[in-house]
Enzyme design. Sequence first.
Site, PDB file in Angstrom:
ATOM      1  N   ARG A   1      -2.764 125.429  76.742  1.00  0.00           N
ATOM      2  CA  ARG A   1      -2.595 124.676  78.348  1.00  0.00           C
ATOM      3  C   ARG A   1      -1.692 124.241  78.599  1.00  0.00           C
ATOM      4  NH1 ARG A   1      -6.346 122.708  80.648  1.00  0.00           N
ATOM      5  NH2 ARG A   1      -4.857 120.984  80.575  1.00  0.00           N
TER       6      ARG A   1
ATOM      7  N   GLN B   1      -4.620 116.283  89.112  1.00  0.00           N
ATOM      8  CA  GLN B   1      -3.463 115.450  89.508  1.00  0.00           C
ATOM      9  C   GLN B   1      -2.687 115.537  89.751  1.00  0.00           C
ATOM     10  OE1 GLN B   1      -4.606 111.529  90.213  1.00  0.00           O
ATOM     11  NE2 GLN B   1      -7.002 112.695  90.656  1.00  0.00           N
TER      12      GLN B   1
ATOM     13  N   ILE C   1     -11.692 109.311  76.771  1.00  0.00           N
ATOM     14  CA  ILE C   1     -10.918 110.408  77.618  1.00  0.00           C
ATOM     15  C   ILE C   1     -12.060 111.453  78.413  1.00  0.00           C
ATOM     16  CG2 ILE C   1      -8.849 111.421  77.321  1.00  0.00           C
ATOM     17  CD1 ILE C   1      -8.004 108.513  77.412  1.00  0.00           C
TER      18      ILE C   1
ATOM     19  N   CYS D   1     -11.105 123.425  77.716  1.00  0.00           N
ATOM     20  CA  CYS D   1     -10.464 123.837  75.921  1.00  0.00           C
ATOM     21  C   CYS D   1     -11.707 122.984  75.928  1.00  0.00           C
ATOM     22  CB  CYS D   1      -9.532 123.192  75.384  1.00  0.00           C
ATOM     23  SG  CYS D   1      -9.304 121.720  75.171  1.00  0.00           S
TER      24      CYS D   1
ATOM     25  N   ASP E   1      -6.500 111.263  70.221  1.00  0.00           N
ATOM     26  CA  ASP E   1      -6.162 112.257  69.759  1.00  0.00           C
ATOM     27  C   ASP E   1      -6.035 111.615  68.431  1.00  0.00           C
ATOM     28  OD1 ASP E   1      -2.993 113.559  71.254  1.00  0.00           O
ATOM     29  OD2 ASP E   1      -5.118 113.967  71.867  1.00  0.00           O
TER      30      ASP E   1
ATOM     31  N   ARG F   1      -1.411 125.070  65.348  1.00  0.00           N
ATOM     32  CA  ARG F   1      -0.538 124.628  67.036  1.00  0.00           C
ATOM     33  C   ARG F   1      -0.076 123.119  66.421  1.00  0.00           C
ATOM     34  NH1 ARG F   1      -4.276 123.991  71.187  1.00  0.00           N
ATOM     35  NH2 ARG F   1      -2.516 123.351  72.183  1.00  0.00           N
TER      36      ARG F   1
ATOM     37  N   LYS G   1       5.108 116.680  68.825  1.00  0.00           N
ATOM     38  CA  LYS G   1       4.243 118.135  69.653  1.00  0.00           C
ATOM     39  C   LYS G   1       4.327 117.936  70.925  1.00  0.00           C
ATOM     40  CE  LYS G   1       0.242 119.599  69.752  1.00  0.00           C
ATOM     41  NZ  LYS G   1      -0.634 119.180  71.171  1.00  0.00           N
ATOM     42  N   ASN G   2       3.840 116.318  71.384  1.00  0.00           N
ATOM     43  CA  ASN G   2       3.149 116.806  72.503  1.00  0.00           C
ATOM     44  C   ASN G   2       4.366 115.705  73.516  1.00  0.00           C
ATOM     45  OD1 ASN G   2       1.061 117.115  72.486  1.00  0.00           O
ATOM     46  ND2 ASN G   2      -0.447 115.544  71.945  1.00  0.00           N
TER      47      ASN G   2
ATOM     48  N   ARG H   1     -10.718 119.863  81.559  1.00  0.00           N
ATOM     49  CA  ARG H   1      -8.879 119.718  81.604  1.00  0.00           C
ATOM     50  C   ARG H   1      -8.462 119.888  83.211  1.00  0.00           C
ATOM     51  NH1 ARG H   1      -7.399 119.733  75.671  1.00  0.00           N
ATOM     52  NH2 ARG H   1      -5.023 118.990  77.472  1.00  0.00           N
TER      53      ARG H   1
HETATM   54  C1  EPZ Z   1      -2.162 114.677  76.996  1.00  0.00           C
HETATM   55  O1  EPZ Z   1      -3.094 115.800  77.476  1.00  0.00           O
HETATM   56  C2  EPZ Z   1      -2.175 115.446  75.463  1.00  0.00           C
HETATM   57  N1  EPZ Z   1      -1.599 116.687  75.426  1.00  0.00           N
HETATM   58  C3  EPZ Z   1      -3.331 115.431  75.025  1.00  0.00           C
HETATM   59  O2  EPZ Z   1      -3.119 115.385  73.562  1.00  0.00           O
HETATM   60  C4  EPZ Z   1      -4.361 113.978  75.019  1.00  0.00           C
HETATM   61  O3  EPZ Z   1      -5.038 114.332  74.114  1.00  0.00           O
HETATM   62  C5  EPZ Z   1      -3.921 113.911  76.005  1.00  0.00           C
HETATM   63  O4  EPZ Z   1      -2.545 113.760  76.646  1.00  0.00           O
HETATM   64  C6  EPZ Z   1      -4.825 112.068  76.316  1.00  0.00           C
HETATM   65  O5  EPZ Z   1      -3.501 111.432  75.456  1.00  0.00           O
HETATM   66  C7  EPZ Z   1      -0.243 116.854  75.387  1.00  0.00           C
HETATM   67  O6  EPZ Z   1       0.982 115.868  75.604  1.00  0.00           O
HETATM   68  C8  EPZ Z   1       0.170 118.538  75.414  1.00  0.00           C
HETATM   69  P1  EPZ Z   1      -4.508 113.921  80.425  1.00  0.00           P
HETATM   70  P2  EPZ Z   1      -3.227 115.670  79.046  1.00  0.00           P
HETATM   71  O7  EPZ Z   1      -4.109 114.525  81.700  1.00  0.00           O
HETATM   72  O8  EPZ Z   1      -1.956 115.686  80.036  1.00  0.00           O
HETATM   73  C9  EPZ Z   1      -8.749 114.077  83.323  1.00  0.00           C
HETATM   74  C10 EPZ Z   1      -3.707 116.950  70.761  1.00  0.00           C
HETATM   75  O9  EPZ Z   1      -4.969 116.626  70.642  1.00  0.00           O
HETATM   76  N2  EPZ Z   1      -7.627 114.557  84.163  1.00  0.00           N
HETATM   77  O10 EPZ Z   1      -3.961 112.507  79.831  1.00  0.00           O
HETATM   78  O11 EPZ Z   1      -3.934 117.292  79.355  1.00  0.00           O
HETATM   79  C11 EPZ Z   1      -8.162 114.980  82.117  1.00  0.00           C
HETATM   80  O12 EPZ Z   1      -9.854 115.797  82.007  1.00  0.00           O
HETATM   81  C12 EPZ Z   1      -3.365 116.964  72.679  1.00  0.00           C
HETATM   82  O13 EPZ Z   1      -2.242 117.252  70.844  1.00  0.00           O
HETATM   83  C13 EPZ Z   1      -7.770 115.263  85.571  1.00  0.00           C
HETATM   84  O14 EPZ Z   1      -9.118 114.735  85.677  1.00  0.00           O
HETATM   85  O15 EPZ Z   1      -4.573 114.934  79.649  1.00  0.00           O
HETATM   86  C14 EPZ Z   1      -8.741 113.831  80.707  1.00  0.00           C
HETATM   87  O16 EPZ Z   1     -10.355 113.204  81.269  1.00  0.00           O
HETATM   88  C15 EPZ Z   1      -5.530 117.290  73.319  1.00  0.00           C
HETATM   89  N3  EPZ Z   1      -7.065 115.450  86.547  1.00  0.00           N
HETATM   90  C16 EPZ Z   1      -8.304 112.650  81.184  1.00  0.00           C
HETATM   91  O17 EPZ Z   1      -8.106 112.818  82.754  1.00  0.00           O
HETATM   92  C17 EPZ Z   1      -6.143 115.922  86.217  1.00  0.00           C
HETATM   93  O18 EPZ Z   1      -5.041 116.682  86.993  1.00  0.00           O
HETATM   94  C18 EPZ Z   1      -6.626 112.389  80.585  1.00  0.00           C
HETATM   95  O19 EPZ Z   1      -6.131 113.619  80.345  1.00  0.00           O
HETATM   96  C19 EPZ Z   1      -5.670 115.629  85.227  1.00  0.00           C
HETATM   97  C20 EPZ Z   1      -6.451 114.671  84.145  1.00  0.00           C
END
Ligand code: EPZ
Length: 472
Positions: A144, A177, A381, A168, A359, A451, A70-71, A173
Amino acid sequence: MATWPPHATRGGLRRRVYRHSTLFDCTLFDRILLETLCHDAHRASSRGVECIEVEGGASLRGTVHLSGSKNASLPMLCAALLAEGTHVFQRVPRLRDIASTLKLLRHLGCRSEVNAGAQGDVINLTVGDTLGDEAPYELVCEMRASVLVLGPLLTRLGRAKVSLPGGCAIGTRPIDQHLKGLEALGARVELHHGYVECVAPGGRLRGGDVHFDMVTVTGTENLLAAAALAQGRTRLFNAAREPEVVALATMLKAMGARITGEGTSEITIEGVDTLKPAVYEVPPDRIEAGTYMVAAALTGGDLTLENVPLAQLDALTTVLREAGAEVEALGDTRCRVSRSGPLRPVSLTTAPYPAFATDMQAQWMVLMTQAEGESTISERIFENRFMHVPELARLGAQLSVEGDTATVSGPTPLEGAVVTATDLRASACLVLAGLVAGGVTRIRRVYHLDRGYDDLVGKLNGVGARLKRVRE
Ligand code: EPZ
């Protein structure tokens, strides 16, 4: 005063103890939260919403062929916006999030054709020479990851207007960045009425250095796509190393992009003037695979898993073996997971790839409820990824949460109950818990599961589980 996350209080974090089906040390906020969940679930279910019932007691035996990631699929589909023509995606999983992404891409002017294939769906995605530049709230709030159209639209069109995705269940989230990175490539970024409005001066981004303050998977993916058509060289520092980033880079290179360093924390992209469509294969889903590996260990079963990216699952394989499961590699993409002896408690902390995946945190917690002793799970995370804890407590799990760490006491016999899913991986964890709970567990708000898990009911029932979809 209500605080969020529930276990946090002003000036400190308070230990929260969850035992059996009631919440000890329950504050007013928790009661509101749980009543909301239950009321919401009840209200939702009064509309005949689909649930899943799991009859516990089966140990899983047999072979499961797993689906595409999916990701990886989501950023790959969005990156098709970078090139006019027909892109072909193979081994695409059949998921609600894929359907949501195609709906958004069609809104932007693309045409999609989905054909069922033996190894997953084949999607022909035709991107026109004229594209819409706005991703509206009603589509972005469905999923998202829709924010992944921002980079491709901005670098292809020179402008993009995308609804802020909002938070969410697992956290706020933010996408700061993503926006900081696009500004480093020359974009003018403004926030108006819940939308991000970006413009590339002169119609084209220019290469630059992007330093992420923290590892962000979709942030890295958005910048990778944006830099592919920027003028000049872009370097991403503190980039995400996740396999899904590598899969996107592989797709972009097949389209003609010039990328090096993917899979490391420093990625270099030499921008090109145009890209062309190609044929891509979606790689296996490491989180789906991990979920079934845990299911085999949890139920004391014996599963052979096919289409598994074993090399991406070292962190999970290590702790599964420490916990007493046998994990046998049967080639690069096949493995056998079984357990005959007792489960041992293994504590862990989630972190960016290649460490233990956030995850997989909820699924690991269920396994630890059956381990002989106490273990801790630290979620580093997301700030609120313990929403499954009170639901597991309803099944009888002995859990406590203090700050970012949950403590699990086992082994605890779980008893079937009605529970409510709050997010994708929490819903998977509740299904796993139902597999080992006595009696029947009914999981509400099962749309979360659809999903991200392709035919979970069919795959589990095919190896001895007893699940069924019901409407209340
Ligand atoms: C991706 O989400 C995945 N989703 C998530 O999978 C996964 O849990 C996550 O990466 C971490 O591995 C997809 O790939 C579609 P991040 P993402 O940006 O990219 C903070 C699932 O269940 N952050 O790596 O949204 C954020 O709040 C989903 O399949 C900022 O502060 O996660 C988090 O604490 C859930 N500012 C951390 O960084 C930003 O601009 C990591 O988030 C971006 C992120």
